[in-house]
Design a protein around this motif. Sequence first.
Motif, PDB file in Angstrom:
ATOM      1  N   ASP A  14      -8.777  -3.460   5.974  1.00  0.00           N
ATOM      2  CA  ASP A  14      -9.199  -2.970   4.998  1.00  0.00           C
ATOM      3  C   ASP A  14      -9.453  -3.576   3.359  1.00  0.00           C
ATOM      4  OD1 ASP A  14     -10.338  -0.688   6.349  1.00  0.00           O
ATOM      5  OD2 ASP A  14      -7.742  -0.141   5.269  1.00  0.00           O
ATOM      6  N   TYR A  15      -7.796  -4.593   3.510  1.00  0.00           N
ATOM      7  CA  TYR A  15      -8.229  -5.887   1.877  1.00  0.00           C
ATOM      8  C   TYR A  15      -8.888  -6.684   2.531  1.00  0.00           C
ATOM      9  CZ  TYR A  15      -6.259  -9.078  -0.580  1.00  0.00           C
ATOM     10  OH  TYR A  15      -6.248 -10.452  -1.877  1.00  0.00           O
ATOM     11  N   PHE A  53       2.701   2.247  11.475  1.00  0.00           N
ATOM     12  CA  PHE A  53       1.979   1.757  10.850  1.00  0.00           C
ATOM     13  C   PHE A  53       0.656   0.208  11.119  1.00  0.00           C
ATOM     14  CE2 PHE A  53       4.843   2.545   6.717  1.00  0.00           C
ATOM     15  CZ  PHE A  53       4.590   4.282   6.726  1.00  0.00           C
ATOM     16  N   ALA A 113       1.227  -1.800  -0.548  1.00  0.00           N
ATOM     17  CA  ALA A 113       0.392   0.237  -0.196  1.00  0.00           C
ATOM     18  C   ALA A 113       1.308   1.496   0.375  1.00  0.00           C
ATOM     19  CB  ALA A 113      -0.818  -0.106   1.349  1.00  0.00           C
ATOM     20  N   ARG A 154      -5.721  -2.632  10.897  1.00  0.00           N
ATOM     21  CA  ARG A 154      -6.431  -2.045  10.480  1.00  0.00           C
ATOM     22  C   ARG A 154      -5.814  -2.587   8.430  1.00  0.00           C
ATOM     23  NH1 ARG A 154      -6.053   3.979  12.077  1.00  0.00           N
ATOM     24  NH2 ARG A 154      -7.542   3.868   9.952  1.00  0.00           N
ATOM     25  N   LEU A 155      -5.104  -2.424   8.565  1.00  0.00           N
ATOM     26  CA  LEU A 155      -5.075  -2.495   6.317  1.00  0.00           C
ATOM     27  C   LEU A 155      -5.338  -3.430   6.325  1.00  0.00           C
ATOM     28  CD1 LEU A 155      -3.502  -0.855   4.277  1.00  0.00           C
ATOM     29  CD2 LEU A 155      -1.344  -2.049   5.007  1.00  0.00           C
ATOM     30  N   ARG A 156      -5.154  -4.532   7.302  1.00  0.00           N
ATOM     31  CA  ARG A 156      -5.215  -6.048   6.542  1.00  0.00           C
ATOM     32  C   ARG A 156      -7.152  -6.429   7.030  1.00  0.00           C
ATOM     33  NH1 ARG A 156      -1.517  -7.788  10.101  1.00  0.00           N
ATOM     34  NH2 ARG A 156       0.505  -8.238   9.657  1.00  0.00           N
ATOM     35  N   VAL A 207      -2.979   5.133  -1.702  1.00  0.00           N
ATOM     36  CA  VAL A 207      -4.063   4.948  -0.431  1.00  0.00           C
ATOM     37  C   VAL A 207      -3.733   6.501  -0.620  1.00  0.00           C
ATOM     38  CG1 VAL A 207      -4.473   2.706   0.672  1.00  0.00           C
ATOM     39  CG2 VAL A 207      -2.208   4.166   1.017  1.00  0.00           C
ATOM     40  N   LEU A 247      -9.551  -1.876  -0.421  1.00  0.00           N
ATOM     41  CA  LEU A 247      -8.585  -1.378  -1.058  1.00  0.00           C
ATOM     42  C   LEU A 247      -8.659  -1.819  -2.421  1.00  0.00           C
ATOM     43  CD1 LEU A 247      -5.419  -2.482   1.465  1.00  0.00           C
ATOM     44  CD2 LEU A 247      -6.407  -0.269   1.087  1.00  0.00           C
ATOM     45  N   VAL A 267      -1.412   5.631   4.874  1.00  0.00           N
ATOM     46  CA  VAL A 267      -1.512   4.611   5.334  1.00  0.00           C
ATOM     47  C   VAL A 267      -1.479   4.763   7.263  1.00  0.00           C
ATOM     48  CG1 VAL A 267       0.413   2.785   6.546  1.00  0.00           C
ATOM     49  CG2 VAL A 267       0.574   4.365   4.148  1.00  0.00           C
ATOM     50  N   LYS A 320      -0.771  -1.935  10.199  1.00  0.00           N
ATOM     51  CA  LYS A 320      -0.924  -3.135   9.706  1.00  0.00           C
ATOM     52  C   LYS A 320      -2.594  -3.849  10.203  1.00  0.00           C
ATOM     53  CE  LYS A 320       3.565  -3.575   8.118  1.00  0.00           C
ATOM     54  NZ  LYS A 320       4.429  -3.998   7.624  1.00  0.00           N
TER      55      LYS A 320
END
Length: 540
Positions: A529-530, A521, A476, A525-527, A510, A535, A513, A523
């Motif tokens: 989102d995926y 970061f 990202a 929340r990023l996971r 994005v 994403l 981040v 991650k």
Amino acid sequence: MLSTMQDAPLSIAQLLRHGASVHGASEVVTWTESGPRRVSYADVGKRCAQLAHALRGLGVEGDERVATFMWNNSEHLEAYLAIPSMGAVLHTLNIRLFPEQLIHVANHAEDRVIIVDPSLIPLLSPQLPSLTTVKHIVVTGSSTAGLEAPEGVQVHTYEGLIADQPTEFDWPEVDELSAAAMCYTSGTTGDPKGVVYSHRSIYLHSMQVCMSDGPNLAQGDRALAVVPQFHAMSWGLPYAAFMIGASLIMPDRFLQPAPLAAIIASEKPTFAAAVPTIWQGLHLYLEQNPQDISSMREVLIGGSAVPPALMHAFEADHNVSVLHAWGMTETSPLGSVARPPAGVTGDAMWKYRYSQGRFPASVEARLIDDDGKVVAHDGVSVGELEVRGPWITGSYYGVDAEDKFNDGWLKTGDVGSITADGFLSLSDRSKDIIKSGGEWISSVDLENAVMGHPDVTEAAVIGVPDEKWDERPLVAVVLRAGSETTMSELQQYLSDKVAKWQLPENWAVVQEVPKTSVGKFDKKRLRADYHEGGLEVTRL
């Protein structure tokens, strides 16, 4: 046979007495909307005595907890010093926790008093009815700013509370192993867990902050403490500064690149400390608004890995050296500092500086493999890092967390290698390592490589499911404004920087981040989102 040495306790009160008298001319500078506000260490000492008397008047006795919900400022420094020195326990509340986490930690710690800055009242006020042990709210300044507290909770102004109090206090002699302060982890997985620091651990940690193989804080320094006082005790800077006589520069709520640049211009700090995202933002701002920041001989960066490109940019563009360090809330937080061995120059020197650093004598470290065996310190063998020492926690407050410890060693969750001369290089958090086709891919290494591209301002890498390889990396990225760089071009940029089988085929642009409460970061929340389809992924 016993020694003939005196058994003098190591205490915060001793730091307070020493700093306020011997270094009374040093100052703490708080940035405000109208510029700097200055208080000498001598006056800090007097105000600490007044605060201690005021807290006694509110009924604070013994090891009761007094919490702070504050930015970095002179009043927060006074709380840092006065509360432990009077025998109570300072609890720094993280202002960026989710409401349910804030409620949990305040109730779990059984906070009796909360000192809050006026600008943070909107964050704290809605949670007050759920705080079961709080009896007093103290608002810094001379106004309660319209704060309405629940029944049974009294509201005071800080200045009104201390105004008529004596400027001397008979600081008690406390057991150096007793609790001085507590801080809860940021809670990226499960509820935040409490770490309780002793007077002894803080005193010894402060000495290491002043050591030449550590951050090397010195009496003539002006230290810009951007790292929050609610995050791992501001990396020990407030206590170390009072110990050595370095002046402190506190940015309060003015943490954006423009006001930070103004603070540097006005106050000429020689040393500063913050997480990488702060310095990335400042670097981008200075590209558009050039300014001399070379008063800073060094900036200490920790919390997450520093992209090598950022280190080189600060050195080349600003004549400022970046000092990489590693630590955790559980380690007070100083664990290692990346000062190269004497005499090392050129590429070899940079390799040491890219690492997380060398462990000091007081921190023992080992690596444990998947079979539970200790691996060699050869710079190649990889394992989970475990540490122990006098400023490293041996448990969490009030919870059973045996899985986080191993026969007296703290299991850090970080994976990496250690050289024969004691330098740590982390490849990832154990939960972030990407396991692809039976091989490990370091998300940190990929992030650093991607952020070396001039059009990338941020990059975070996570593992995503893959039918053939189990997991593959997804990058990202945040692109510089106006950039037309494509994901294919970024992948091509990496082609000579990482092994071919590590090249990411999954990319997403994005706006930002996501960050944790302490600026790392996020991650998790990023996971999420995926997996929730948030994403827009380009697969190359």
